[in-house]
Motif scaffolding. Structure first.
Motif, mmCIF file in Angstrom:
data_model
loop_
_atom_site.group_PDB
_atom_site.id
_atom_site.type_symbol
_atom_site.label_atom_id
_atom_site.label_comp_id
_atom_site.label_asym_id
_atom_site.label_seq_id
_atom_site.Cartn_x
_atom_site.Cartn_y
_atom_site.Cartn_z
ATOM 1 N N ASP A 1 16.391 21.045 -13.008
ATOM 2 C CA ASP A 1 15.605 20.076 -12.246
ATOM 3 C C ASP A 1 16.281 19.747 -10.920
ATOM 4 N N PHE A 2 17.599 19.596 -10.950
ATOM 5 C CA PHE A 2 18.337 19.283 -9.728
ATOM 6 C C PHE A 2 18.197 20.417 -8.714
ATOM 7 N N ASP A 3 18.230 21.666 -9.196
ATOM 8 C CA ASP A 3 18.079 22.811 -8.298
ATOM 9 C C ASP A 3 16.711 22.796 -7.615
ATOM 10 N N VAL A 4 15.674 22.448 -8.374
ATOM 11 C CA VAL A 4 14.321 22.387 -7.816
ATOM 12 C C VAL A 4 14.236 21.300 -6.755
ATOM 13 N N TRP A 5 14.850 20.141 -7.022
ATOM 14 C CA TRP A 5 14.813 19.040 -6.046
ATOM 15 C C TRP A 5 15.484 19.448 -4.739
ATOM 16 N N VAL A 6 16.590 20.170 -4.831
ATOM 17 C CA VAL A 6 17.277 20.625 -3.625
ATOM 18 C C VAL A 6 16.401 21.597 -2.851
ATOM 19 N N ASP A 7 15.770 22.533 -3.557
ATOM 20 C CA ASP A 7 14.911 23.520 -2.905
ATOM 21 C C ASP A 7 13.715 22.856 -2.223
ATOM 22 N N GLU A 8 13.132 21.830 -2.863
ATOM 23 C CA GLU A 8 11.918 21.217 -2.335
ATOM 24 C C GLU A 8 12.194 20.234 -1.206
#
Length: 256
Positions: A125-132
């Motif tokens: 989830d943290f990786d997705v937040w960084v990407d978005e």
């Protein structure tokens, strides 16, 4: 008009307001003096001072919240002893007119996000937040705060006593198909396992954790000035060139 000076004014003592007041009061200091910040917390609802006892409930709140209807045919939330909230028109169909009674405010808020059912973020989830977002919301940056929230709200696996037959059937079916389900988590402390708070209803025993049980007591300990029954009429904004600065709030208390 009487004036009082504070370093910080927080309008609204709900989930966000209580969290801000408690955490800022815990660590906030004035840049010039090094003294703890003088904080005022406003809300239009009444204020029930005193530490909660999870699993037992605040004496006044227990009188306010009812989770079971008088005929035991359904569940709903009722707050007694307070003036009613505003009436809202909610049309279901063009020819229908349905009115719902608004819920009066209470200092500290009356809800918990996601009705005590929680979803603790996973590393992906943290990786997705960084990407978005492009913001530094990485696992390494935010994991300590996620862990703190987990501790503060006592987030843990939902007890098997609160699982219904459908829960068991879904788990067994998923396992038979090769999936490995994981436990749903809840935010409760000393839960009596009544099952009547797993929805929009409040828990009259204060077992379901919220900012008014976790962070409002912290704000009390740190001498945050609670200003209940207050209607903030205007936020005073001062402009100096391109700079915009909030310099105060104007409010009435108990209609005065």
């Amino acid at each position: 008009m009487a004036e009082k000076k504070y370093d910080l004014a927080i309008v609204g003592a709900g989930m966000a307001g209580c969290t801000l007041a408690g955490k800022i009061a815990e660590q906030g200091v004035h840049q010039s003096t090094g003294e703890p910040l003088k904080i005022a917390l406003f809300d239009r609802g009444p204020y029930f001072k005193g530490n909660s006892s999870p699993g037992y409930g605040h004496p006044v709140r227990r009188k306010m919240f009812t989770n079971i209807s008088n005929d035991f045919r359904g569940r709903y939330m009722v707050r007694t002893g307070l003036p009613p909230g505003e009436r809202r028109k909610v049309p279901l169909k063009p020819e229908d007119e349905v009115y719902t009674q608004g819920v009066p405010a209470v200092f500290g808020g009356g809800t918990l996000h996601y009705t005590a059912l929680t979803r603790v973020p996973m590393e992906v989830d943290f990786d997705v937040w960084v990407d978005e977002t492009g913001a530094d919301w990485s696992y390494q940056t935010l994991k300590p705060f996620a862990d703190q929230i987990t501790r503060d709200f006592n987030i843990h696996a939902r007890p098997k006593e609160l699982l219904c037959r459908l829960d068991h059937l879904l788990r067994d079916a998923a396992q038979s198909m090769g999936y490995q389900p994981y436990d749903a988590t809840i935010a409760k402390q000393n839960c009596l396992l009544s099952g009547y708070c797993d929805g929009t209803n409040m828990c009259k025993y204060d077992a379901r954790q919220g900012s008014f049980l976790v962070y409002l007591p912290l704000a009390e300990e740190r001498k945050v000035q609670m200003i209940p029954d207050a209607a903030v009429e205007r936020v005073v904004i001062e402009r100096r060139g391109a700079q915009v600065r909030v310099t105060g709030v104007e409010y009435t208390q108990n209609g005065i």
